[in-house]
Motif scaffolding. Structure first.
Motif, mmCIF file in Angstrom:
data_model
loop_
_atom_site.group_PDB
_atom_site.id
_atom_site.type_symbol
_atom_site.label_atom_id
_atom_site.label_comp_id
_atom_site.label_asym_id
_atom_site.label_seq_id
_atom_site.Cartn_x
_atom_site.Cartn_y
_atom_site.Cartn_z
ATOM 1 N N ARG A 1 0.825 -1.225 0.000
ATOM 2 C CA ARG A 1 0.000 0.000 0.000
ATOM 3 C C ARG A 1 0.852 1.265 0.000
ATOM 4 O O ARG A 1 0.463 2.278 -0.573
ATOM 5 N N ARG A 2 1.991 1.205 0.673
ATOM 6 C CA ARG A 2 2.876 2.371 0.715
ATOM 7 C C ARG A 2 3.576 2.603 -0.613
ATOM 8 O O ARG A 2 4.214 3.626 -0.814
ATOM 9 N N GLY A 3 3.513 1.620 -1.494
ATOM 10 C CA GLY A 3 4.197 1.752 -2.770
ATOM 11 C C GLY A 3 5.660 1.360 -2.685
ATOM 12 O O GLY A 3 6.458 1.733 -3.542
ATOM 13 N N ASP A 4 6.020 0.620 -1.632
ATOM 14 C CA ASP A 4 7.406 0.171 -1.475
ATOM 15 C C ASP A 4 7.758 -0.895 -2.501
ATOM 16 O O ASP A 4 8.919 -1.225 -2.679
ATOM 17 N N GLY A 5 6.757 -1.454 -3.135
ATOM 18 C CA GLY A 5 6.983 -2.486 -4.137
ATOM 19 C C GLY A 5 6.930 -3.871 -3.523
ATOM 20 O O GLY A 5 7.026 -4.053 -2.307
ATOM 21 N N VAL A 6 6.778 -4.839 -4.390
ATOM 22 C CA VAL A 6 6.681 -6.225 -3.945
ATOM 23 C C VAL A 6 7.997 -6.679 -3.317
ATOM 24 O O VAL A 6 8.005 -7.472 -2.380
ATOM 25 N N ALA A 7 9.113 -6.161 -3.816
ATOM 26 C CA ALA A 7 10.425 -6.563 -3.283
ATOM 27 C C ALA A 7 10.540 -6.247 -1.790
ATOM 28 O O ALA A 7 11.146 -7.010 -1.043
ATOM 29 N N ALA A 8 9.946 -5.150 -1.339
ATOM 30 C CA ALA A 8 9.977 -4.802 0.080
ATOM 31 C C ALA A 8 9.101 -5.734 0.900
ATOM 32 O O ALA A 8 9.339 -5.950 2.087
ATOM 33 N N ALA A 9 8.080 -6.305 0.262
ATOM 34 C CA ALA A 9 7.150 -7.193 0.958
ATOM 35 C C ALA A 9 7.636 -8.639 0.983
ATOM 36 O O ALA A 9 7.099 -9.444 1.747
ATOM 37 N N VAL A 10 8.630 -8.979 0.173
ATOM 38 C CA VAL A 10 9.084 -10.374 0.073
ATOM 39 C C VAL A 10 9.524 -10.949 1.418
ATOM 40 O O VAL A 10 9.132 -12.066 1.765
ATOM 41 N N PRO A 11 10.337 -10.245 2.231
ATOM 42 C CA PRO A 11 10.703 -10.837 3.532
ATOM 43 C C PRO A 11 9.482 -11.153 4.394
ATOM 44 O O PRO A 11 9.428 -12.209 5.035
ATOM 45 N N ALA A 12 8.505 -10.260 4.398
ATOM 46 C CA ALA A 12 7.291 -10.508 5.174
ATOM 47 C C ALA A 12 6.532 -11.703 4.621
ATOM 48 O O ALA A 12 6.002 -12.525 5.381
ATOM 49 N N ILE A 13 6.490 -11.832 3.306
ATOM 50 C CA ILE A 13 5.787 -12.953 2.684
ATOM 51 C C ILE A 13 6.486 -14.271 3.017
ATOM 52 O O ILE A 13 5.831 -15.270 3.351
ATOM 53 N N VAL A 14 7.815 -14.283 2.952
ATOM 54 C CA VAL A 14 8.568 -15.505 3.257
ATOM 55 C C VAL A 14 8.401 -15.898 4.718
ATOM 56 O O VAL A 14 8.113 -17.063 5.043
ATOM 57 N N LEU A 15 8.572 -14.940 5.622
ATOM 58 C CA LEU A 15 8.408 -15.239 7.054
ATOM 59 C C LEU A 15 6.977 -15.672 7.354
ATOM 60 O O LEU A 15 6.751 -16.580 8.164
ATOM 61 N N GLY A 16 6.017 -15.031 6.703
ATOM 62 C CA GLY A 16 4.626 -15.418 6.893
ATOM 63 C C GLY A 16 4.351 -16.826 6.391
ATOM 64 O O GLY A 16 3.668 -17.613 7.052
ATOM 65 N N ALA A 17 4.900 -17.164 5.232
ATOM 66 C CA ALA A 17 4.695 -18.512 4.674
ATOM 67 C C ALA A 17 5.329 -19.575 5.568
ATOM 68 O O ALA A 17 4.743 -20.643 5.798
ATOM 69 N N LEU A 18 6.522 -19.293 6.089
ATOM 70 C CA LEU A 18 7.156 -20.245 7.009
ATOM 71 C C LEU A 18 6.344 -20.393 8.292
ATOM 72 O O LEU A 18 6.222 -21.498 8.835
#
Length: 124
Positions: A93-110
């Motif tokens: 939402r902040r426009g940081d891009g998907v690359a900024a969200a990748v660590p959160a997505i990986v930690l969330g998936a784990l």
């Protein structure tokens, strides 16, 4: 599989404890260069997120380690997964891009993986 889950939970606990402690002990101004999203929230919210991450890290490891209410481990994993889902949404939402969200997505998936396995076939 149990050993694999312990290793993943340990790595998650290490990551969340480090991030949580940093958010709890570092001023908002000092966090700003590393975490630009803190400009959009209050200092109390940053501290609250840090506390959630630290408590989640403790919940992943301590209850099963001492064999007192080990069901808290997958519950903590669910909570951390929800926290990371929120983090990914904030970054996008902040426009940081998907690359900024990748660590959160990986930690969330784990975290989802640990929760699923600990509630299911590899429960304590």
């Amino acid at each position: 599989m149990n050993l694999t889950l312990w290793i993943i939970a340990g790595l998650l606990a290490f990551a969340f404890a480090g991030a949580g402690l940093m958010k709890l002990t570092t001023s908002k101004a000092d966090l700003l260069p590393k975490m630009p999203w803190v400009a959009d929230v209050s200092e109390a919210q940053v501290r609250g997120i840090g506390a959630i991450e630290l408590l989640g890290a403790i919940g992943l490891i301590l209850p099963p380690m001492v064999d007192i209410a080990p069901v808290l481990a997958p519950i903590a994993a669910v909570g951390l997964a929800l926290t990371m889902a929120g983090a990914a949404i904030v970054h996008i939402r902040r426009g940081d891009g998907v690359a900024a969200a990748v660590p959160a997505i990986v930690l969330g998936a784990l975290s989802v993986f640990v929760a699923t396995m600990r509630f299911g076939a590899e429960s304590f």
